[in-house]
Enzyme design. Structure first.
Site, PDB file in Angstrom:
ATOM      1  N   ASN A 218       1.184  -0.943   0.164  1.00  0.00           N
ATOM      2  CA  ASN A 218      -0.098   0.076  -0.045  1.00  0.00           C
ATOM      3  C   ASN A 218       0.624   1.426  -0.047  1.00  0.00           C
ATOM      4  O   ASN A 218       1.547   1.385   1.134  1.00  0.00           O
ATOM      5  CB  ASN A 218      -0.845   0.158   1.082  1.00  0.00           C
ATOM      6  CG  ASN A 218      -1.564   1.133   1.289  1.00  0.00           C
ATOM      7  OD1 ASN A 218      -1.702   1.724   0.627  1.00  0.00           O
ATOM      8  ND2 ASN A 218      -1.617   1.243   2.398  1.00  0.00           N
TER       9      ASN A 218
ATOM     10  N   LYS B 155       0.246   4.383  -0.331  1.00  0.00           N
ATOM     11  CA  LYS B 155      -0.474   5.125   0.054  1.00  0.00           C
ATOM     12  C   LYS B 155      -0.384   6.377  -1.115  1.00  0.00           C
ATOM     13  O   LYS B 155       0.072   6.440  -2.073  1.00  0.00           O
ATOM     14  CB  LYS B 155      -0.241   5.743   1.588  1.00  0.00           C
ATOM     15  CG  LYS B 155      -0.139   4.606   2.363  1.00  0.00           C
ATOM     16  CD  LYS B 155      -0.169   4.918   3.683  1.00  0.00           C
ATOM     17  CE  LYS B 155       0.082   3.478   4.455  1.00  0.00           C
ATOM     18  NZ  LYS B 155       0.065   3.440   6.243  1.00  0.00           N
TER      19      LYS B 155
ATOM     20  N   GLY C 131       2.092   2.267  10.688  1.00  0.00           N
ATOM     21  CA  GLY C 131       3.817   2.800  10.616  1.00  0.00           C
ATOM     22  C   GLY C 131       4.008   3.721  12.139  1.00  0.00           C
ATOM     23  O   GLY C 131       5.189   4.690  11.771  1.00  0.00           O
TER      24      GLY C 131
ATOM     25  N   HIS D 136      -9.568   1.138   5.053  1.00  0.00           N
ATOM     26  CA  HIS D 136      -8.453   1.584   5.535  1.00  0.00           C
ATOM     27  C   HIS D 136      -8.357   1.883   6.902  1.00  0.00           C
ATOM     28  O   HIS D 136      -9.362   2.708   7.075  1.00  0.00           O
ATOM     29  CB  HIS D 136      -7.411   1.808   4.742  1.00  0.00           C
ATOM     30  CG  HIS D 136      -6.446   1.558   5.065  1.00  0.00           C
ATOM     31  ND1 HIS D 136      -5.366   2.286   6.255  1.00  0.00           N
ATOM     32  CD2 HIS D 136      -4.941   1.254   4.856  1.00  0.00           C
ATOM     33  CE1 HIS D 136      -3.979   2.726   6.301  1.00  0.00           C
ATOM     34  NE2 HIS D 136      -3.700   1.736   5.936  1.00  0.00           N
TER      35      HIS D 136
ATOM     36  N   GLU E 138      -5.534  -5.140  11.277  1.00  0.00           N
ATOM     37  CA  GLU E 138      -4.728  -4.010  11.088  1.00  0.00           C
ATOM     38  C   GLU E 138      -4.561  -3.436  12.195  1.00  0.00           C
ATOM     39  O   GLU E 138      -4.805  -2.694  12.313  1.00  0.00           O
ATOM     40  CB  GLU E 138      -4.622  -2.920   9.537  1.00  0.00           C
ATOM     41  CG  GLU E 138      -4.439  -4.068   8.247  1.00  0.00           C
ATOM     42  CD  GLU E 138      -3.664  -2.621   7.311  1.00  0.00           C
ATOM     43  OE1 GLU E 138      -2.193  -2.567   6.274  1.00  0.00           O
ATOM     44  OE2 GLU E 138      -4.092  -1.606   7.102  1.00  0.00           O
TER      45      GLU E 138
ATOM     46  N   SER F 216       3.214  -2.061  10.647  1.00  0.00           N
ATOM     47  CA  SER F 216       4.927  -2.140  10.740  1.00  0.00           C
ATOM     48  C   SER F 216       5.852  -3.824  10.313  1.00  0.00           C
ATOM     49  O   SER F 216       6.539  -3.847  11.446  1.00  0.00           O
ATOM     50  CB  SER F 216       5.356  -1.564  11.920  1.00  0.00           C
ATOM     51  OG  SER F 216       5.291  -0.442  12.431  1.00  0.00           O
TER      52      SER F 216
ATOM     53  N   GLU G  44      -6.651   4.615   7.587  1.00  0.00           N
ATOM     54  CA  GLU G  44      -6.459   6.217   7.347  1.00  0.00           C
ATOM     55  C   GLU G  44      -7.727   6.562   6.825  1.00  0.00           C
ATOM     56  O   GLU G  44      -8.370   7.866   7.004  1.00  0.00           O
ATOM     57  CB  GLU G  44      -5.236   6.166   6.495  1.00  0.00           C
ATOM     58  CG  GLU G  44      -4.234   6.173   7.646  1.00  0.00           C
ATOM     59  CD  GLU G  44      -2.795   5.661   7.027  1.00  0.00           C
ATOM     60  OE1 GLU G  44      -2.450   5.399   5.730  1.00  0.00           O
ATOM     61  OE2 GLU G  44      -2.101   4.761   7.973  1.00  0.00           O
TER      62      GLU G  44
HETATM   63  C1  PEP Z   1      -0.737   0.043   5.967  1.00  0.00           C
HETATM   64  O1  PEP Z   1      -0.630   1.031   6.326  1.00  0.00           O
HETATM   65  O2  PEP Z   1      -1.532  -1.073   5.965  1.00  0.00           O
HETATM   66  C2  PEP Z   1       0.495  -0.392   7.262  1.00  0.00           C
HETATM   67  C3  PEP Z   1       0.264  -1.293   7.033  1.00  0.00           C
HETATM   68  O3  PEP Z   1       1.286   0.458   6.956  1.00  0.00           O
HETATM   69  P1  PEP Z   1       3.322   0.297   7.547  1.00  0.00           P
HETATM   70  O4  PEP Z   1       2.970  -1.301   6.520  1.00  0.00           O
HETATM   71  O5  PEP Z   1       3.223   1.520   7.106  1.00  0.00           O
HETATM   72  O6  PEP Z   1       2.586   0.528   9.064  1.00  0.00           O
END
Ligand code: PEP
Length: 248
Positions: free
Chosen positions: A9, A11, A170, A94, A164, A210, A96
């Protein structure tokens, strides 16, 4: 056995030349027999990425879609627009989108319905906040997100779940493998209640939050994990491909 899905992703990152370079390297070096690699670039780079991956076997997806087929929805993208560019997947719900755009479970359900009816595989994201984890409500919160985000038409062939935890996205913080396994098994049991046992057993449930080249091996070997949804580490070919190579 179904291959694991390693989804990137991107983003709101990069420009056309970054998208072109990243996708070209992944298409050249990604071994699709290891796992299924999926790239979800910003909408503006989808065509560039589609051309760069060609027929390499790398999959392409959008980061969101609207529930309607067309109409007065300024700034939104329909399922048909994504399939028209060669997308096979779309990420929906997601965290976000849920937090920055106020998307509810009902919105996520409507988008998932539109995606599967329009021929895309929906990647439906769920996850608890840090406060919900600390108060012992993580299983209940995620269970209710799963139950209320999936339309009747969802099945293991047109929908993928992504667990998630919001506090792991992040941040560099990752749940223990026991916490990941517990949640994945819980999600599977909610899927079995909602959709029936047969469909639930074969559902791919990704872990996201992460994931990087160093921790992927342990996470991808955890019970119930069918792949990873990767944010930050998907922006460098080296780390994204290393995660793919960690698939058991
Ligand atoms: C995400 O936003 O779907 C995600 C898993 O981000 P990160 O790997 O940066 O934590």
């Amino acid at each position: 056995m179904t291959r694991m899905l390693i989804a990137g992703n991107w983003k709101m990152n990069g420009d056309i030349s970054m998208a072109q370079n990243l996708a070209t390297t992944i298409a050249r070096e990604g071994d699709a027999s290891n796992c299924e690699y999926l790239l979800c670039p910003p909408f503006t780079a989808i065509q560039t990425v589609a051309a760069a991956i060609g027929d390499s076997g790398i999959s392409l997806g959008g980061q969101d879609c609207h529930a309607a087929e067309a109409g007065a929805h300024t700034g939104d993208i329909s399922v048909g627009m994504l399939t028209n560019l060669g997308c096979e997947y779309v990420i929906v719900g997601h965290s976000e989108r849920r937090s920055n755009h106020g998307e509810s479970n009902a919105d996520v359900k409507a988008k998932t319905k539109a995606a599967v009816e329009g021929g895309l595989t929906a990647i439906v994201c769920v996850g608890e906040s840090e406060a919900e984890r600390e108060s012992g409500d993580a299983l209940a919160v995620v269970g209710s997100q799963v139950a209320s985000s999936l339309p009747d038409a969802a099945s293991a062939t047109n929908t993928v779940m992504a667990y998630e935890p919001v506090w792991a996205i992040g941040t560099g913080k990752v749940p223990t493998v026991e916490q990941i396994a517990e949640m994945h098994i819980h999600i599977q049991s909610v899927l079995a209640q909602e959709l029936g046992n047969d469909s639930a057993k074969t559902f791919r449930i990704l872990y996201g939050g992460s994931v990087n080249a160093e921790n992927a091996d342990e996470i991808l070997r955890t019970d119930g994990v069918g792949g990873a949804l990767v944010g930050g580490a998907s922006l460098k070919a080296e780390s994204f491909l290393a995660i793919g190579r960690s698939c058991p």
